[in-house]
Write an enzyme that holds these catalytic residues in place. Structure first.
Site, short mmCIF file in Angstrom:
data_model
loop_
_atom_site.label_atom_id
_atom_site.label_comp_id
_atom_site.label_asym_id
_atom_site.label_seq_id
_atom_site.Cartn_x
_atom_site.Cartn_y
_atom_site.Cartn_z
N TRP A 1 17.52 -31.44 -1.04
CA TRP A 1 16.46 -32.42 -0.76
C TRP A 1 15.10 -31.84 -1.18
O TRP A 1 14.22 -32.58 -1.63
CB TRP A 1 16.46 -32.74 0.74
N HIS A 2 14.95 -30.51 -1.04
CA HIS A 2 13.65 -29.90 -1.34
C HIS A 2 13.34 -29.88 -2.83
O HIS A 2 12.17 -29.82 -3.22
CB HIS A 2 13.58 -28.48 -0.77
N GLY A 3 14.35 -29.87 -3.66
CA GLY A 3 14.04 -29.84 -5.09
C GLY A 3 15.29 -29.77 -5.93
O GLY A 3 16.35 -29.32 -5.47
#
Lengths: 473, 361
Positions: A324-326
Site C-alpha cells: 500500500w505504501h508504494g
C-alpha cells in the site's frame, strides 16, 4: 496544497472566516466541499474529477448494498466497490510495477516481452482517499453504518480537506454522523485546533525537515560503504523524520478539523515507546492498521482458526500493508519483516505467557529498546530506493565496514542525537497518556511560551520545508 | 439519518485559551520584529530569493523567438536585461542559475519544439562540464519545478514574493533555521573532508531575475573577503570517492565529459535546425580564482573544443580589450554598475556573433 505553504495559510484563513460567518449548516457544508476540491485541485485540477468519480460511485454502491435483500446481491455490490476502487488504485499506482514484474517473470521462462511504459501520473493521496471511500461501502456491508442519503455529505466525507491527501484514514462512518448537526462555535476548541496545527507544522518543518532530513538524505544517498556511527545516525534521522513528518501532518489535520468543529481520531500514540511490535502497530498509523485489521485481517479469519493460520494472515496483511505504501519491492519487504516480527512476538508471548519477570520495568524497557532498534532496521528498507542500498546500510549498521566513510558533520550528528534522544524520552514519558492530558497539567505560562517558541521557529524556518513524505503514497 | 451517534470526542485541555492566544501572538511578534531589525542592521535588505519558483516563472515567459540567457551565476550577475533589450531589440529571459550546470537547461530548450529563439549561454567549464552532482541537480531541480508547477505552488510563490520584498530576514540562503544551525562553531570530526559552503547572501534579485551584487560586497571588507575565500575550495575539485578506484573514477568522469561535448553539440544543432541561434560567452573573472580556472581549464582546452564541436560562435572576454578590463570585486562577478557597462560593450559582439559574422572568435 501543502499545510506548510503560504497558499494554505491564506486559504485556511478565508475558509475558516467564511465558515463561521455562515449561519446555514448546509451552506457551511457546501463551502467545505468547494474548499476541499479547491485544496485538492490546487495540485492537479483534472484529478479532482477522479476523486469525485470515486466518491459518487461508492455513494451509489453503498445505497445498492443497503437496498439489496439477498446476501448474494449485497456481496456482489460490495465486491464491485472493492474491485473498482482497487482497480483504480492499481492502475494509477501499480500499473508500471505490474508490467515490469510481468516482464521479469516472463523472462524467467524464456519469453521476451517488452511492455509499454505507461506514462501515468500518480494522483496525490489516491491511497488515502480510496480507503476513505471504500471504508463506507465495507461498513455498510458489515452493517456498521447505514448509507447516507446525501451525496454532498458523502463526497465531503471523502474529500474533507484536512485529511484528504495524507490521512488519517477517516472512515465515513466516523465522519458522516458529524454532518448531521452543526457544531456549536467554541473558542477553546478552535484555539486548541490552532495550537495542534502549530505543533504539527513545528514537527514537520523544524524537527523533520530542518533537524533530521539532511542527515537522512546524505546517508541514504551515499553510494559507498559507511562507518557504523554514520549509518546509525542516518537511520535514526530517518526514523525521527518519518515520525515527525507523518505525525506532524496528522496533528495538523486533527487541528484543522477541530477549527471547523469536526473531530478526527488520533493517528499516532507515541509509537517509539512501543513494547513489542503489536504495540507498535497500535500506536503507529493507527487509522491504517485498524483499517487493515477490520477489512482484511478479520475477514481472512484473524486468529479464529488457530495460531498457524493467524500467522499466515498477519504476513498477508503486512505484505499488503507494505505494498500500500508504494509500488516497490522494498516496501513489500518492509511490510513482510514487520509481519515476521509480529509472528515472532506472538510465539514469544505464548512461550513466556506465565513468566512474571517479563512484566518488570527493566524487561519492559529492554523490550521497548529492542522494538525500536528492530523498527529502525525495517526503516532502512522503507527509505532505501533499492535492495543494494538497503543491504549496504544494514551491513554498515552491524559494523561490516570498519574503515567505512565518515560523512556526517559533528553538528549533524549532534542534531540527530539530541532530537532522537528527546523523541524517545518524550514517547516513553507519554506512552500511557495523551497530549491533551499533559497540556491540561502544564502551567498556562509554559503552554504559552512553548507555543510562541514553536511559532517563532516556524517563522525562522521561512517555509523552506519540503512536501510531506506520505503524499507519495 | 440512521447513524449511531458518533461516540468519539476529543478532549480540549482546560485552559483560558483566549488569553493564551493573545499572549502567544504578542510573544511571537516581538522576536519576529527584533529579528527583522537585526537582519537589517546586519546588511540584509528586502529582496527576492532566487528560488526554483522564480526560475519556473521566468521559464514560462520563454516564447518561441525569445532571447534566453542560460549559464551560471556569472551570466546572472553580469548581464543587464534593460541594456540587452535596447541593443538586441527584445528583453531577454534570464534563466541563468547560480551554482548550476547550464547543460540541462540547454537540453530543455533544445527539446522544446516550439523554441526557435536565441540562447546566450555563459560558460564556466568546470560547471558546464560537471558530470553530475549538485551543479547538475540545481538545474534539474528548477526544471522539475517548471514542468510540474502546481497552481498551489504558483500562489505560494506570488505570496512569498510579496513577503520577501518587504522583510529583510527572509533570506533562504543565510537566515533560515537550518543555515543558522550550520553557522554554529562546532569543530568537525577529523575524518571529515572540509565542507563545501556556498557563498552567503551578496545580491539583490528582481522579479525578472535581474541580479546585482550588493554594495557591501563591492567595497573591500569582511563580506568580500569571506566570499573570495569561499570560491577557491568551491572551485577546487573534490577528492575522488574512496569507494571507487581513482583510475576508474577519473575514467568515468572523462567519459561523462566527452558525452557532454557530444550532447551539447546535438542540442545546439537541434536549436539551429529550427532557426534558433546559440552563442557561448565567457564572462570576466579575476584574482586567484582566474589563476585557478586558467590552470584547471585553460582556454585552449574545453572552450576551444566546445566552439569547434558545436560550430557556435563564442565570446571570450579576454579577447576584447573593451571587455577585458573589468574588475570583479570578489573575483567572480561584476558589480551592478559594471555589469551595465559590460553589457553595453558586449552587445555589439553579441550582434556580430548572432549575425554569423567572422569577427567573433
Amino acid at each position: 496544497m501543502l499545510f506548510n505553504s503560504l497558499t494554505f495559510v491564506v486559504f485556511f484563513i478565508i475558509v475558516v472566516s467564511v465558515y463561521w460567518t455562515l449561519k446555514s449548516w448546509n451552506a457551511r457544508k457546501n463551502l467545505l466541499l468547494v474548499a476541499s476540491y479547491i485544496f485538492y485541485g490546487a495540485w492537479n485540477p483534472p484529478f479532482a474529477l477522479l476523486l469525485f468519480a470515486t466518491s459518487a460511485l461508492d455513494f451509489y454502491l453503498g445505497a445498492r448494498i443497503a437496498a439489496a435483500v439477498e446476501p448474494r446481491r449485497r456481496k456482489a455490490w460490495t465486491t464491485a466497490s472493492v474491485v473498482v476502487n482497487l482497480s483504480m488504485l492499481g492502475f494509477f499506482k501499480y500499473g508500471n510495477f505490474l508490467l515490469e514484474n510481468t516482464q521479469w517473470l516472463l523472462a524467467q521462462v524464456g519469453i521476451i516481452y517488452q511492455p509499454p511504459h505507461l506514462n501515468i501520473f500518480l494522483p496525490i493521496g489516491i491511497s488515502f482517499y480510496t480507503f476513505h471511500s471504500l471504508s463506507y461501502t465495507l461498513d455498510v456491508y458489515r452493517g456498521v453504518a447505514q448509507p447516507t442519503k446525501s451525496l454532498r455529505d458523502f463526497v465531503l466525507a471523502v474529500s474533507f480537506f484536512p485529511q484528504l491527501v495524507a490521512g488519517p484514514i477517516v472512515r465515513a462512518a466516523d465522519f458522516l454522523p458529524q454532518c448531521v448537526a452543526p457544531p456549536a462555535p467554541r473558542a477553546g476548541r478552535f484555539i486548541w485546533g490552532l495550537l495542534l496545527m502549530t505543533f504539527g507544522l513545528f514537527q514537520k518543518t523544524v524537527l523533520a525537515d530542518t533537524m533530521l532530513s539532511g542527515s537522512a538524505d546524505t546517508i541514504f544517498n551515499y553510494p559507498g560503504p559507511l562507518n557504523t556511527l554514520d549509518a546509525w545516525m542516518g537511520v535514526l534521522a530517518f526514523s525521527g523524520q518519518i515520525f515527525f513528518d507523518f505525525a506532524g501532518y496528522s496533528t495538523c489535520a486533527i487541528g484543522a478539523a477541530l477549527c471547523l468543529g469536526f473531530e478526527l481520531r488520533d493517528n499516532f500514540r507515541f509509537p517509539y515507546a512501543a513494547i513489542g511490535f503489536s504495540d507498535f502497530w497500535r500506536r503507529w498509523h493507527i487509522s491504517l492498521s485498524t483499517f487493515l485489521r477490520d477489512f482484511l485481517y478479520i475477514p481472512l479469519g484473524g486468529n479464529r482458526s488457530g495460531p498457524a493460520r493467524a500467522a499466515v494472515n498477519l504476513i498477508i496483511v503486512m505484505f499488503l500493508g507494505g505494498l500500500w505504501h508504494g509500488a516497490a519491492w522494498t516496501f513489500v519487504v518492509w511490510g513482510l519483516i514487520h509481519g515476521v516480527l509480529l509472528v515472532i512476538e506472538r510465539v514469544c508471548r505464548a512461550i513466556f505467557r506465565d513468566a512474571a519477570w517479563t512484566e518488570s520495568l527493566g524487561v519492559q524497557v529492554l523490550i521497548a529498546l529492542v522494538t525500536y532498534v528492530a523498527v529502525c532496521f525495517t526503516w532502512v528498507f522503507f527509505r532505501a530506493g533499492d535492495f543494494a542500498t538497503a543491504a549496504r546500510l544494514v551491513r554498515a549498521m552491524v559494523g561490516f565496514f570498519p574503515n567505512g566513510e565518515a560523512i556526517l558533520t559533528t553538528r549533524e550528528i549532534l542534531q540527530v542525537a539530541i532530537v532522537s534522544a528527546g523523541l524517545l524520552l518524550a514517547h516513553w514519558l507519554m506512552r500511557n497518556t495523551t497530549i491533551e492530558a499533559v497540556v491540561s497539567r502544564t502551567p498556562r505560562w509554559l503552554v504559552t511560551a512553548l507555543w510562541a517558541v514553536m511559532l517563532f521557529a516556524i517563522i525562522l524556518n521561512q517555509g523552506s520545508g519540503s512536501a510531506f513524505i506520505y503524499f507519495q503514497f | 439519518m440512521a447513524f449511531v451517534p458518533f461516540d468519539f470526542k476529543r478532549t480540549i485541555p482546560d485552559h483560558s485559551w483566549r488569553g493564551i492566544l493573545i499572549i502567544v501572538v504578542l510573544l511571537t511578534a516581538g522576536p519576529t520584529i527584533a529579528w527583522e531589525l537585526y537582519a537589517r542592521s546586519a546588511r540584509y535588505r528586502p529582496t527576492l530569493n532566487d528560488t526554483s519558483d522564480l526560475w519556473a516563472q521566468a521559464r514560462e515567459r520563454v516564447k518561441p523567438d525569445s532571447i534566453v540567457i542560460i549559464g551560471d551565476s556569472r551570466a546572472l550577475f553580469d548581464m543587464d536585461l534593460a541594456v540587452l533589450e535596447q541593443g538586441l531589440g527584445s528583453r531577454p529571459v534570464q534563466l541563468a542559475l547560480a551554482g548550476s550546470c547550464a547543460y540541462p537547461v540547454l537540453a530543455d530548450l533544445a527539446a522544446d519544439e516550439k523554441f526557435r529563439g536565441t540562447v546566450i549561454c555563459g560558460i564556466v567549464p568546470r560547471m558546464f562540464f560537471a558530470p553530475g552532482g549538485p551543479l547538475v541537480e540545481a538545474s534539474e531541480k528548477a526544471l522539475k519545478r517548471y514542468r510540474s508547477w502546481t497552481p498551489a505552488q504558483r500562489v505560494s510563490h506570488q505570496l512569498g514574493m510579496l513577503a520577501e520584498e518587504r522583510f529583510a530576514f527572509l533570506k533562504e540562503r543565510d537566515l533560515t533555521l537550518a543555515r543558522l544551525l550550520e553557522k554554529l562553531p562546532i569543530p568537525n570530526r577529523t575524518a571529515l573532508s572540509p565542507p563545501r559552503i556556498p557563498p552567503p547572501y551578496f545580491q539583490t534579485t528582481e522579479r525578472d531575475r535581474r541580479t546585482r551584487m550588493v554594495e557591501e560586497c563591492v567595497r573591500p571588507g569582511a563580506l568580500q573577503t569571506r566570499i573570495k575565500e569561499g570560491w577557491l575550495p568551491l572551485f577546487t575539485p573534490p577528492p575522488p570517492p574512496s569507494y571507487v578506484p581513482k583510475e576508474k573514477f577519473l575514467a568515468g568522469v572523462g567519459k561523462a565529459i566527452e558525452a557532454r561535448f557530444g550532447d551539447t553539440a546535438a542540442a545546439v544543432e537541434k536549436i539551429r535546425a529550427r532557426g534558433g541561434k546559440v552563442v557561448f560567452v565567457r564572462f570576466p573573472m579575476t584574482g586567484k580564482l582566474k589563476e585557478l580556472e586558467d590552470q584547471a581549464t585553460p582556454r585552449a582546452g574545453p572552450w576551444t573544443r566546445l566552439l569547434k564541436d558545436t560550430g557556435a560562435p563564442g565570446i571570450y572576454f579576454e579577447d576584447y580589450p573593451e571587455l577585458a578590463g573589468f574588475d570583479c570585486p570578489e573575483w567572480s562577478h561584476l558589480s551592478g554598475p559594471d555589469s551595465v557597462e559590460f553589457t553595453r560593450r558586449l552587445v555589439p559582439y553579441l550582434k556580430t556573433a548572432l549575425a554569423g559574422k567572422e569577427s567573433v572568435k
